[in-house]
Design a protein around this motif. Structure first.
Motif, PDB file in Angstrom:
ATOM      1  N   GLU A 189      -3.328   6.750   0.638  1.00  0.00           N
ATOM      2  CA  GLU A 189      -4.369   6.429   0.107  1.00  0.00           C
ATOM      3  C   GLU A 189      -5.394   5.529   1.175  1.00  0.00           C
ATOM      4  OE1 GLU A 189      -2.336   4.353  -3.760  1.00  0.00           O
ATOM      5  OE2 GLU A 189      -2.661   2.862  -2.103  1.00  0.00           O
ATOM      6  N   TYR A 195       0.732  -1.383  -0.066  1.00  0.00           N
ATOM      7  CA  TYR A 195       0.084   0.080  -0.147  1.00  0.00           C
ATOM      8  C   TYR A 195       0.927   1.163   0.041  1.00  0.00           C
ATOM      9  CZ  TYR A 195      -3.762  -3.113   1.196  1.00  0.00           C
ATOM     10  OH  TYR A 195      -4.823  -4.164   1.145  1.00  0.00           O
ATOM     11  N   LYS A 196       0.384   2.432  -0.361  1.00  0.00           N
ATOM     12  CA  LYS A 196       1.047   3.690  -0.413  1.00  0.00           C
ATOM     13  C   LYS A 196       0.337   4.485   0.699  1.00  0.00           C
ATOM     14  CE  LYS A 196       2.355   3.647  -5.410  1.00  0.00           C
ATOM     15  NZ  LYS A 196       1.551   3.122  -6.296  1.00  0.00           N
TER      16      LYS A 196
END
Length: 109
Positions: free
Chosen positions: A10, A6-7
């Motif tokens: 986000e 995941y970033k």
């Protein structure tokens, strides 16, 4: 070093990040580092994890469904929206009483 797919920044719907399977309890690590991490587990009703220990302090947060969490031989029924705290190296097992999704927050002592 942080491990994740995941970033930062986000937005995601937590429960939709994992789906249960007929074959086994499904596990998805959201992120982890040397100090612990966060994982999702998805159970079909009747699936279980046999007695084991974790080398971390754990917050067990039931997102959906109902599980029986046996901690040191004492059963606890947790439903969606409820959580339980557990110390490191404590024998425990889990059995899904209904299709369930659980978030584990693990912190190494």
């Amino acid at each position: 070093m942080l491990k994740t797919d995941y970033k930062f920044g986000e937005v995601h719907v937590l429960a939709s990040q994992i789906e249960a399977g007929e074959d086994r309890v499904h596990v998805k690590n959201l992120f982890s580092n040397d100090n612990g991490g966060v994982a999702l587990l998805a159970f079909k009703a009747g699936q279980k994890l046999d007695t084991h220990v974790a080398p971390a302090e754990v917050m067990v947060n039931v997102l959906e469904g109902e599980v029986e969490f046996v901690l040191n031989g004492m059963p606890h029924t947790l439903c969606g929206g409820e959580f339980l705290l557990m110390g490191a190296d404590v024998p425990h097992s889990v059995e899904a009483k209904a299709d369930s999704k659980v978030m584990l927050v693990k912190v190494k002592p």
